[in-house]
Design an enzyme around this catalytic site. Structure first.
Site, PDB file in Angstrom:
ATOM      1  N   LYS A  75       0.860  -1.180   0.000  1.00 14.29           N
ATOM      2  CA  LYS A  75       0.000   0.000   0.000  1.00 14.29           C
ATOM      3  C   LYS A  75       0.900   1.236   0.000  1.00 14.29           C
ATOM      4  CE  LYS A  75      -3.871   2.021   2.642  1.00 14.29           C
ATOM      5  NZ  LYS A  75      -4.736   1.893   3.847  1.00 14.29           N
ATOM      6  N   SER A 112      -9.825   2.095   3.083  1.00 16.30           N
ATOM      7  CA  SER A 112      -8.927   2.820   2.223  1.00 16.30           C
ATOM      8  C   SER A 112      -7.942   1.947   1.444  1.00 16.30           C
ATOM      9  CB  SER A 112      -8.138   3.829   3.046  1.00 16.30           C
ATOM     10  OG  SER A 112      -7.247   3.163   3.919  1.00 16.30           O
ATOM     11  N   SER A 122     -10.157  -0.288   7.218  1.00 16.22           N
ATOM     12  CA  SER A 122      -9.525  -0.107   5.904  1.00 16.22           C
ATOM     13  C   SER A 122      -8.827  -1.329   5.319  1.00 16.22           C
ATOM     14  CB  SER A 122      -8.508   1.036   5.958  1.00 16.22           C
ATOM     15  OG  SER A 122      -9.164   2.270   5.895  1.00 16.22           O
TER      16      SER A 122
END
Lengths: 95, 484
Positions: free
Chosen positions: B76, B151, B175
């Site tokens: 990420k 997210s 997330s």
């Protein structure tokens, strides 16, 4: 809970954000909605409840007061928008 | 090669069926072929990946390979990666080349795992749909008109579309778990403090936790073995021994006590999603687990509490972005105040600004007791509910999200309705407990996630409980159409 246009300007200033006049109604609406959601908290009586700052109630770990970082100023300053002689440049503050 | 599990890839590399370079190139090809419409990646690091793969092959040749040497993965874009852009999904960090590696990244490098690239995400991890990214929304591979969740939506979409064997994610209010559910993959948020936060761009420091996003629980166990552990560079890292997370995967579930919180099956839950969750729970019952109805009476307060705690911490954490030392700087500032204000106003997107402002308000003089202190007290009550529940049960189960993936744009203009998509995941972060989402079925052709919540540091049991379900179901092996 609703907040007013002047509140938005004040909060934005505290956070060093500028919200354009056109966007102020939208932010006023959004922040009022969010604070309305947050307002649900007040229905619960929390007298005497110890606030929880850390999920495991851990204490801050201490370490010996010795230098562990090596000097990497040049490498770090590669990401800076403006530097000179190892210093970060900003607009003039003192006349 | 893209259908193999991490255990199978590990065995294949060990037997010499294929090299890490071949495997890495195969995945880079898939990224080139499929990422376009998904927008799951912000940066593709092909050259670095191939160099790392060759190094992994040499390590193996020298007889020094570990279990994961040569298996590639994605990170990420919230994790700092030395010499590679680390944007956190924001214009503010669009020009930021990290001078160091996050501990998580360093550990995966040490394990010999090549990084294929960096995944797209909501700006500063603030969002539940990936629509707040400066780089545009990620699309859900099961239906590209819908969101992947957020997210960690880029990581979830990439793993679902088989663009990588695994990816890292972070979870502040759901997330990892919510996008895992919406994209039909497995995601684990460990106990707060289990995985180092060093080098992970901070959003809400008392809630943030990194974890693996994979196809299966077994794959997640392999990744957690690398990620977890004490790190003295993170002041909230927990000093506690790390078990081998693969060791208990095969324990049977006879006598396992599963708590079903009645508040997680209320009117806010889609009826079809509820049916899928019921079926999954019945499956556990057939494996010998015992169902116990429980109550988490304060769970309705978790979303309001979170939207004080998280923004307050975010307003403080994001004050570092001032246009001076790194990140975006506005053109021709008139003075220092103008430099700060315009750099921040031009560099941050709308959702980040909203949260900074809510946090600034909650922390401002005269409001602290009514908001931040009150929220911390409620956080204690929410956490105590779980403590009491775990005196009676081993794990808690329910839905991960109230519905399947929603359409792009559907909730983008209404922050409160967006926030409510994390209604079942947020309490876990407030309490600091580990939680997982695993694929449990489909509704209207879209994946549904089953959430499993465990007691503190009980990740091994979560992985065991998830693995036993996956041994008897095939939901986690389904590949979205067009990505086979």
């Amino acid at each position: 809970m609703s907040i007013k246009k002047q509140d938005i300007k004040k909060i934005a200033h505290l956070a060093r954000l500028a919200i354009s006049e056109d966007d102020i109604p939208k932010y006023t609406q959004n922040l009022s909605d969010i604070l309305g959601l947050v307002e649900q908290m007040s229905a619960t009586d929390t007298r005497g409840v110890t606030p929880m700052a850390h999920p495991l109630d851990a204490q801050q770990r201490l370490r010996a007061d010795v230098v562990t970082e090596k000097n990497q100023r040049e490498q770090f300053q590669k990401n800076a928008p403006s530097v000179e002689s190892g210093l970060f440049l900003v607009p003039q503050v003192i006349e | 090669m893209h259908t193999k599990s991490i255990a199978e890839l590990s065995q294949g590399l060990a037997r010499g069926d294929f090299s890490s370079e071949e495997l890495t190139r195969a995945y880079l090809n898939r990224i080139n072929n499929f990422n376009g419409p998904l927008n799951a990646l912000i940066t593709i690091t092909a050259d670095e990946a191939i160099a790392a793969a060759r190094a992994a092959d040499n390590t193996r040749q020298a007889g020094n390979a570990g279990a994961l040497t040569g298996v590639p993965l994605l990170h990420k874009d919230i994790f700092c990666t030395r010499g590679v852009k680390t944007s956190c999904g924001s214009k503010m960090l669009d020009n930021f080349i990290s001078p160091y590696d996050a501990t998580v990244v360093e550990k995966f490098k040490a394990a010999g795992m090549p990084m294929l690239g960096k995944t797209n995400m909501d700006e500063f991890a603030m969002g539940s749909s990936n629509e707040t990214s400066f780089y545009g929304p990620v699309k859900n591979p099961w239906d590209t008109d819908t969101v992947p969740g957020g997210s960690s939506g880029g990581s979830a979409a990439a793993v679902a579309a088989r663009l990588a064997p695994a990816a890292t994610g972070t979870d502040t209010g759901g997330s990892i778990r919510q996008p895992a559910a919406l994209c039909g993959i497995t995601g684990l948020k460990p106990t707060y403090g289990r995985v180092s936060r060093y080098g992970m761009v901070a959003f809400a420091s008392s809630l943030d936790q990194a974890g693996p996003m994979t196809r299966s629980a077994e794959d997640a166990a392999y990744l957690l073995n690398v990620m977890a552990g004490f790190d003295e560079r993170d002041s909230t890292s927990v000093e506690r021994e790390t078990p081998d997370y693969t060791a208990n995967l095969n324990n049977d579930l006879k006598g396992l006590k599963i708590g079903l919180p009645k508040e997680y099956f209320n009117e806010g839950l889609d009826a079809d999603v509820a049916r899928v969750i019921d079926d999954a729970i019945k499956h556990y019952q057939s494996q010998g687990a015992e169902l116990v109805e429980i109550s988490l009476p304060n769970s309705n307060l978790s979303v309001p509490t979170y939207y004080v705690v998280a923004p307050a911490e975010c307003s403080s954490n994001l004050s570092r972005f001032d246009g001076v030392r790194f990140g975006y700087r506005c053109e021709n500032p008139e003075n220092l105040e103008d430099l700060y204000t315009r750099s921040r106003s031009e560099g941050f997107g709308a959702e980040v600004k909203r949260r900074i402002m809510i946090g600034t308000y909650a922390l401002s003089a005269g409001y602290y007791d009514a908001y931040y202190l009150k929220a911390q007290q409620l956080r204690r009550l929410i956490s105590d509910d779980f403590k009491q529940a775990f005196e009676k049960v081993d794990v808690i189960m329910g839905p991960t999200a109230p519905d399947v993936a929603f359409k792009l744009g559907e909730k983008a203009s209404d922050p409160v309705s967006m926030y409510l998509s994390d209604i079942y995941t947020i309490a876990t972060n407030l309490a600091g407990l580990p939680g997982m989402s695993i694929p449990a079925g489909f509704v209207r052709d879209m994946p549904v996630g089953l959430q499993i919540i465990g007691n503190y540091f009980d990740e091994s049991r979560l992985l065991n409980v998830a693995h036993q379900f996956q041994l008897n179901t095939e939901w986690h092996q389904k590949i979205p159409q067009g990505f086979e």
